[in-house]
Design an enzyme around this catalytic site. Structure first.
Site, short mmCIF file in Angstrom:
data_model
loop_
_atom_site.label_atom_id
_atom_site.label_comp_id
_atom_site.label_asym_id
_atom_site.label_seq_id
_atom_site.Cartn_x
_atom_site.Cartn_y
_atom_site.Cartn_z
N VAL A 126 0.84 -1.20 0.00
CA VAL A 126 0.00 0.00 0.00
C VAL A 126 0.87 1.25 0.00
O VAL A 126 0.61 2.21 -0.73
CB VAL A 126 -0.97 -0.01 1.20
N CYS A 127 1.92 1.23 0.79
CA CYS A 127 2.81 2.39 0.87
C CYS A 127 3.44 2.71 -0.49
O CYS A 127 3.58 3.88 -0.86
CB CYS A 127 3.92 2.14 1.89
#
Length: 217
Positions: free
Chosen positions: A44-45
């Site tokens: 996600v990052c």
């Protein structure tokens, strides 16, 4: 003590992928968007940093600098940056803070004060580090957003809020739900309808307390 809107953003010094910074000096006369992440090389990052990279020029047009934070050292950030740029399809030109000691995370209430990094930690050990701050040129906090681990941020929304903040600085204004640049703004309650007409021209009075005018400029 928890941070609140209009508080002075705490200052700090830190190592970044662009070298050491003093945060307030780095902000200078700009707006700043500080956004943090649990760990490098996480899915996600990576998508979030890529989204920020694609919008870097848009933030710059609005006199805003963006800076990331992750609880890993600079060396890891620099390695991860290659993946971010591959996914983004463009350069990630903004700095990333190395917060491997959780100094900034604790200073900005991103983690409980007793949080620590165990050996062999995973992103779950820093799960609350997914926050966003918009800070104005006076170093005051204008926005705070906290997302859960499993939800990627909407950087278009962060840009929209920055536009709204800047629009509302031009007069006694607020912006309605889902507002976009160029749409009507709301006249503040401190201004009567008559005063609003004298200052801004045509006023749409939906209710005595809900009045809209065209956005200036």
């Amino acid at each position: 003590m928890s941070l609140r809107i209009n508080d002075i953003a705490p200052n700090f010094t830190a190592e970044t992928t662009d070298g050491p910074i003093d945060f307030h000096d780095w902000i200078g006369d700009s707006y700043a968007v500080l956004f943090s992440h649990p760990k490098d090389f996480t899915p996600v990052c990576t998508t979030e940093f890529a989204a920020a990279a694609r919008l870097s020029d848009e933030f710059a047009k609005r006199n805003a600098k963006i800076i990331g934070l992750s609880v890993d050292p600079v060396e890891e950030h620099l390695k991860w940056k290659a993946d971010i740029e591959t996914h983004a399809g463009c350069d990630a030109s903004f700095p990333i803070i190395a917060d491997d000691g959780l100094k900034v995370a604790k200073l900005y209430d991103m983690l409980p004060a007793e949080a620590y990094l165990p050996d062999g930690r995973t992103a779950n050990d820093s799960a609350t580090v997914r926050t966003t701050f918009i800070i104005n040129p006076d170093k005051k906090i204008e926005l705070m957003l906290i997302y859960p681990m499993t939800v990627g941020r909407n950087f278009d929304e962060i840009l929209r809020v920055l536009d709204a903040i800047r629009a509302n600085k031009t007069g006694p204004f607020a912006t309605p739900a889902n507002w976009r640049p160029g749409e009507d703004v709301i006249v503040g309650l401190s201004v009567s309808t008559e005063e609003a007409r004298a200052q801004f021209g045509e006023v749409e009075e939906i209710f005595p307390y809900l009045r809209k005018v065209k956005q200036a400029g």
